[in-house]
Every structure is written in structure tokens, then in C-alpha cells.
Design an enzyme around this catalytic site. Structure first.
Site, PDB file in Angstrom:
ATOM      1  N   GLY A   1       0.828  -1.211   0.000  1.00 50.55           N
ATOM      2  CA  GLY A   1       0.000   0.000   0.000  1.00 50.55           C
ATOM      3  C   GLY A   1       0.854   1.251   0.000  1.00 50.55           C
ATOM      4  O   GLY A   1       0.612   2.197   0.754  1.00 50.55           O
ATOM      5  N   ALA A   2       1.836   1.278  -0.906  1.00 48.31           N
ATOM      6  CA  ALA A   2       2.792   2.401  -0.923  1.00 48.31           C
ATOM      7  C   ALA A   2       2.365   3.526  -1.860  1.00 48.31           C
ATOM      8  O   ALA A   2       3.114   4.474  -2.050  1.00 48.31           O
ATOM      9  CB  ALA A   2       4.173   1.882  -1.323  1.00 48.31           C
TER      10      ALA A   2
ATOM     11  N   ALA B   1      -0.135   5.625  -1.453  1.00 51.10           N
ATOM     12  CA  ALA B   1      -0.820   6.752  -0.792  1.00 51.10           C
ATOM     13  C   ALA B   1      -0.557   6.686   0.707  1.00 51.10           C
ATOM     14  O   ALA B   1       0.018   5.714   1.208  1.00 51.10           O
ATOM     15  CB  ALA B   1      -2.329   6.664  -1.054  1.00 51.10           C
TER      16      ALA B   1
ATOM     17  N   PHE C   1       0.043   6.418   4.566  1.00 50.49           N
ATOM     18  CA  PHE C   1       1.174   5.979   5.396  1.00 50.49           C
ATOM     19  C   PHE C   1       2.229   5.268   4.550  1.00 50.49           C
ATOM     20  O   PHE C   1       3.426   5.407   4.797  1.00 50.49           O
ATOM     21  CB  PHE C   1       0.722   4.991   6.492  1.00 50.49           C
TER      22      PHE C   1
ATOM     23  N   ARG D   1      -1.834  -1.258  -5.927  1.00 45.43           N
ATOM     24  CA  ARG D   1      -2.485  -1.642  -7.195  1.00 45.43           C
ATOM     25  C   ARG D   1      -2.305  -0.580  -8.268  1.00 45.43           C
ATOM     26  O   ARG D   1      -2.328  -0.886  -9.450  1.00 45.43           O
ATOM     27  CB  ARG D   1      -3.981  -1.892  -6.959  1.00 45.43           C
TER      28      ARG D   1
ATOM     29  N   VAL E   1      -3.093  -7.303  -2.798  1.00 39.82           N
ATOM     30  CA  VAL E   1      -2.734  -8.200  -1.683  1.00 39.82           C
ATOM     31  C   VAL E   1      -3.798  -9.263  -1.429  1.00 39.82           C
ATOM     32  O   VAL E   1      -3.524 -10.269  -0.760  1.00 39.82           O
ATOM     33  CB  VAL E   1      -2.427  -7.425  -0.369  1.00 39.82           C
TER      34      VAL E   1
ATOM     35  N   ASN F   1       0.999  -2.588   5.395  1.00 40.92           N
ATOM     36  CA  ASN F   1       0.232  -1.349   5.547  1.00 40.92           C
ATOM     37  C   ASN F   1      -1.046  -1.332   4.708  1.00 40.92           C
ATOM     38  O   ASN F   1      -2.020  -0.679   5.083  1.00 40.92           O
ATOM     39  CB  ASN F   1       1.156  -0.186   5.152  1.00 40.92           C
TER      40      ASN F   1
ATOM     41  N   TYR G   1     -14.824  -3.348  10.139  1.00 37.88           N
ATOM     42  CA  TYR G   1     -13.491  -2.714  10.082  1.00 37.88           C
ATOM     43  C   TYR G   1     -12.775  -2.946  11.412  1.00 37.88           C
ATOM     44  O   TYR G   1     -11.602  -3.348  11.432  1.00 37.88           O
ATOM     45  CB  TYR G   1     -13.592  -1.217   9.772  1.00 37.88           C
TER      46      TYR G   1
ATOM     47  N   PRO H   1      -2.467   3.506  14.797  1.00 39.08           N
ATOM     48  CA  PRO H   1      -2.733   4.953  14.758  1.00 39.08           C
ATOM     49  C   PRO H   1      -4.209   5.275  15.005  1.00 39.08           C
ATOM     50  O   PRO H   1      -5.104   4.477  14.715  1.00 39.08           O
ATOM     51  CB  PRO H   1      -2.349   5.354  13.323  1.00 39.08           C
TER      52      PRO H   1
END
Ligand code: NDP
Ligand code: 8X3
Length: 251
Positions: free
Chosen positions: A9-10, A12, A14, A34, A61, A87, A151, A181
Site C-alpha cells: 500500500g505504498a 498513498a 502511510f 495496485r 494483496v 500497511n 473494520y 494509529p
């Protein structure tokens, strides 16, 4: 020493902020997400600014075969992962249980729980003693809130899996850190409210939320400790948030 850091998840939030933070400190990156064009743009930017070497791993993923193939297909010289940052994740909807969408539930559980499992299982053969797995949980994995149902359950699962993985990996000397977080202003709420920018913006009204950079700083810090020291579990919120439920908003 330069390490190899795999970030899911790079594209956007975090994940992108972690890519920048680890690039600044001289590490090289395996970047997943993606949206391939975003990965390309981030890698090009980090190359220009910091000379960072990146390898792109654009897969979903949730796709077990794709995760396995991507890791098995790592080229020579990249087959040793020092830090895995799990992430990639999302919330979809904020609905009462009876009104929520089953498709949303599937997507959240498939991404936040099963995706994390698939990537971790696929990456572990390339992780040696001293390696570090950092999982993104949430304050929503510590307390439940109204309309948080699935969630929250997915992030409680991340908490449980992080704890159990830590035990199972003790003999291999691999650290496991769970980062939880509170509210952070990323694309998270835009995704959660399916592109409704007004509703997304209101989530952060009346207080100063965490930024992606704040969270990346903390994630990066956990990776800088001596080999015999591991932060196992870390909750961080902005100063106007106490936990998943209580905020002190500006009047
Ligand atoms: P963003 O929406 O800004 O970023 C989410 C990232 O996850 C994107 O890069 C997206 O990339 C990626 N992603 C989503 N689904 C998939 C998938 N199926 N396969 C691969 N990548 C995927 O959100 P945040 O940065 O805020 O969230 C990151 C993590 O932190 C999530 O796990 C979230 O639950 C958690 N978190 C967020 C908080 C917040 O308030 N923002 C607070 C606590 C935890 P792409 O769409 O290109 O695939
Ligand atoms: C994201 C934070 O409070 O929206 O995990 O669940 S919250």
C-alpha cells in the site's frame, strides 16, 4: 547500513510516507500497491531526490497467487527482505451492522486480514534473523465504535495476528511490531466514504489529526532500535484524541 524495505500500500497515505522516510535514510524499497502509475511516480521521485533504488511489486494483496508469485519472482540481489511493512488496508462504509454491505465486509476482511497473511507468508522465506515485520493495526483494533463492526474486527484480527506471529517467530529472531494509529488525514476517509469528499473532510473537522508523515516517523523509529530491542505494540493518536472514541474538538 542500507536495508531492503517492502511496503504494501505504498501508493498513498502511510505507505507513501514510509517510502519517503525510508528513502531519506538510505534504504532501498520494494513498493506494492495496485495503482502502478503512482508506484512509478513515487519511485522516480525518490530516485531523483535521494538516489533510492526501488523495485515495483504492483499486485493486489487479496490475490494469494499474485502475492506468492511476486515474492518468488524477486530478482537476484533483492531476495532478502529486512523490513516488511504490512500497511495496505482500508475501511469501506460506516454503517450499522444490519445495513452494511456484505461486499464491503468481504473487501475489508480480504484486504486487511487475508492480504496481510498472504504477503507475510510469501515474504517470510526471504527474511532472516534480525528482520522486522511492522503491521498497521488501528485504534479501531483496540476499541470498537458504533458502525465500526467489521473494520474494527479486521483490525482486532491484525492485533491478534501480530501478537501470535511474534510468539511463533521468536525462535527465528524476527521482530514483530504492531502500530495502531488514531485518526490520520490520508485517503482513508475518501476511500471509506467511496469518494464523498465532503463527508471525508468532516471526519477531521475540529481537531488536528495525525499526518501520514507523523505515522511514518513513528514506524521508522521502531525500525532504528538495537537488535535486542523490539517495540511490540504502539498506539499513537493526535493530542486531541484519547482512543478510538473520545476526542476533544475545537469549539
Ligand atoms: P490510504 O487510503 O491513504 O492508503 C491505503 C493504501 O493501501 C493505498 O496505497 C492503497 O493502494 C493500498 N491498498 C488498498 N487495498 C489494497 C490492495 N487490495 N492491494 C494492495 N494495496 C492496497 O490509507 P492510509 O494510509 O490511511 O491507511 C494505511 C493503513 O493504515 C490501512 O491498513 C488502514 O486501515 C490503517 N489505518 C489508517 C488510519 C487513518 O486514520 N488514516 C488510522 C489507523 C490505521 P492502491 O489503491 O493503489 O492499491
Ligand atoms: C482508522 C481510524 O478511527 O477511523 O483505523 O477507525 S478510525
Amino acid at each position: 547500513m542500507s536495508k531492503t524495505v517492502l511496503i504494501t500500500g505504498a501508493t498513498a497515505g502511510f505507505g507513501a510516507a514510509c517510502a519517503e522516510r525510508f528513502a531519506e535514510t538510505g534504504h532501498r524499497l520494494l513498493l506494492n500497491g495496485r495503482r502502478t502509475e503512482r508506484l512509478e511516480a513515487i519511485a522516480a521521485d525518490l530516485k531523483t531526490r535521494f538516489g533510492t533504488e526501488s523495485l515495483l511489486l504492483p499486485f493486489d494483496v487479496r490475490d494469494r497467487a499474485a502475492a506468492t508469485a511476486a515474492l518468488e519472482g524477486l530478482p537476484e540481489g533483492w531476495r532478502n527482505i529486512d523490513i516488511l511493512i504490512n500497511n495496505a488496508g482500508l475501511a469501506l462504509g460506516r454503517d450499522l451492522f444490519a445495513e452494511a454491505s456484505l461486499d464491503d465486509w468481504d473487501t475489508m476482511l480480504d484486504t486487511n486480514v487475508k492480504g496481510l497473511l498472504y504477503v507475510t507468508k510469501a515474504a517470510l522465506p526471504y527474511m532472516d534473523r534480525g528482520a522486522h515485520i511492522i503491521n498497521l493495526g488501528s485504534v479501531a483494533g483496540k476499541e470498537v465504535y458504533e458502525r465500526g463492526n467489521v473494520y474494527c474486527a479486521s483490525k482486532f484480527a491484525v492485533d491478534a495476528l501480530s501478537r501470535s506471529l511474534r510468539i511463533d517467530l521468536l525462535p527465528r529472531g524476527i521482530k514483530v511490531t504492531a502500530i495502531h494509529p488514531g485518526a490520520a488525514d490520508t485517503e482513508f476517509s475518501l476511500v471509506r466514504f467511496k469518494g464523498d469528499a465532503d463527508t471525508a473532510r468532516k471526519v477531521y473537522a475540529g481537531f488536528t489529526p495525525l499526518s501520514a508523515r507523523d505515522v511514518a516517523e513513528v514506524i521508522h523509529y521502531t525500525s532504528t532500535l538495537p537488535p535486542h530491542v523490539c517495540i511490540n505494540d504502539l498506539v499513537l493518536t493526535c493530542t486531541q484524541q484519547a482512543d478510538a472514541i473520545y476526542f476533544h474538538k475545537d469549539s
